[in-house]
Design an enzyme around this catalytic site. Structure first.
Site: not given
Ligand code: EPU
Length: 338
Positions: A165, A239, A334
């Site tokens: 990012r 995010s 972010e």
């Molecule tokens: N999780 C929770 N609670 C929640 C949501 C998620 O415990 O309410 C846990 C999930 O179970 C999982 C972990 O958090 O184990 C990661 O969740 P997720 O796969 O949704 O990914 P993220 O790390 O929250 C990142 C990116 C997203 C992207 C997703 C999928 C960043 C800051 N965000 O989110 O990007 O879509 O991975 O690859 O790196 C964005 O940048 O705006 C964005 C949406």
């Protein structure tokens, strides 16, 4: 076509958080050839900032300067050599529209990045990423113009300094470039990537063992739609915080203390899940007035209607403090905060 100039412009429709804010001057660029003229229209009117689709910015106040809004459109194949095809899109093109165009032309690589809001010109700044793929893996080069001098130049990938990012365009003097167009190096051969646990699980549930790029795109769209709010219906900027990256000893200590904490190897250490930490703080679905933490994804802050940018920011600080208190980690926003 000369750039359009609007004084005392209303920004509510121009940011996906849909918070109220005004800009002293808004200059809208519709054709790349008009970039110098647009810069001249901004000059001498206070600080300048560039806005694309407004999907990664939070206005906490009015902007006392000029906003240059990029709406340039166009996409084309630049060159093809064997399996490899270089394509180019103008900065104002919708990212998702561009991804769909590549897939319709059987050009593969960007399928995991389906449905990400925003425009092509913003994609390198953030090095957008999702479901195990980052934009920089398919990046070829970009054309940019210096906001201060009007000088134009091309950046290749090493010159962009891509990281999670992050890129040089988020820091110091390099943040003074207006990105005009971006080129990507795609492939005519499908090389499906579905290591990301959630994507793999979803494909397995649908009984798809060898997904095509189109099936991956459809699956990513389904996952995103099921938990990320549509900005057209509920104001948000995706995010709100980056996932923190910590060194190995610190990660080990945290994981020992908090069993089940999701973690992934990253280039400079171990990446932890900000969403999981916010969730464990009991803040998923929290609400202060119309500023809220989304009830289906804890990393997304939302505007339930009439929240101002400063309300969203106040909630973000509450989230940051709670995570800091419980996990000793300071989350970094972010989006760009104005
Ligand atoms: N999780 C929770 N609670 C929640 C949501 C998620 O415990 O309410 C846990 C999930 O179970 C999982 C972990 O958090 O184990 C990661 O969740 P997720 O796969 O949704 O990914 P993220 O790390 O929250 C990142 C990116 C997203 C992207 C997703 C999928 C960043 C800051 N965000 O989110 O990007 O879509 O991975 O690859 O790196 C964005 O940048 O705006 C964005 C949406």
């Amino acid at each position: 076509m000369p750039p359009t100039i609007i004084e005392n412009a209303d920004l509510r429709r121009l940011n996906t958080f849909a918070v109220p804010a005004r800009a002293a001057r808004l200059v809208e660029l519709d054709e790349t050839a008009g970039a110098s003229e647009a810069l001249a229209a901004c000059a001498g009117h206070g600080p300048m900032m560039v806005l694309g689709a407004g999907s990664n910015v939070l206005f906490t106040r009015d902007f006392e300067g000029s906003i240059l809004r990029v709406r340039t459109c166009g996409r084309r194949i630049v060159s093809a050599s064997g399996d490899e095809v270089v394509v180019e899109a103008q900065a104002g093109e919708s990212w998702d529209g561009f991804v769909r165009w590549t897939l319709a032309g059987a050009l593969f690589g960007l399928e995991n990045l389906s449905l990400i809001p925003g425009c092509v010109g913003a994609s390198p700044i953030q090095n957008i990423g999702a479901y195990g793929v980052e934009m920089c893996e398919f990046f070829d080069s970009l054309e940019a113009i210096d906001l201060d001098t009007g000088a134009q130049r091309r950046f290749d990938a090493p010159q962009c300094g891509f990281a999670y990012r992050d890129s040089v365009f988020k820091h110091g003097q390099a943040a003074r470039w207006l990105i005009l167009g971006v080129r990507f190096r795609l492939s005519r051969t499908a090389r499906p990537r579905f290591d990301y646990a959630e994507l793999r699980g979803e494909l397995a549930r649908s009984g798809v063992a060898h997904p095509s790029p189109d099936q991956i795109a459809r699956c990513v769209v389904a996952i995103r739609s099921s938990k990320l709010p549509d900005p057209a219906l509920l104001g948000n900027a995706g995010s709100f915080f980056k996932n923190p990256i910590v060194d190995l000893p610190r990660a080990k200590e945290l994981i020992d203390r908090h069993p089940g904490m999701p973690n992934w190897p990253a280039s400079q250490g171990i990446k932890l899940s900000a969403a999981w930490m916010i969730d464990r703080c009991g803040l998923k679905g929290a609400r202060e007035g119309d500023a809220g933490v989304h009830d289906r994804h804890a990393l997304v802050l939302v505007n339930h209607g009439s929240a101002r940018g400063c309300d969203i920011w106040a909630l973000a600080m509450r989230v940051r403090d709670a995570v800091h208190q419980r996990f000793g980690i300071v989350l970094e926003p972010e989006p760009t905060i104005v």
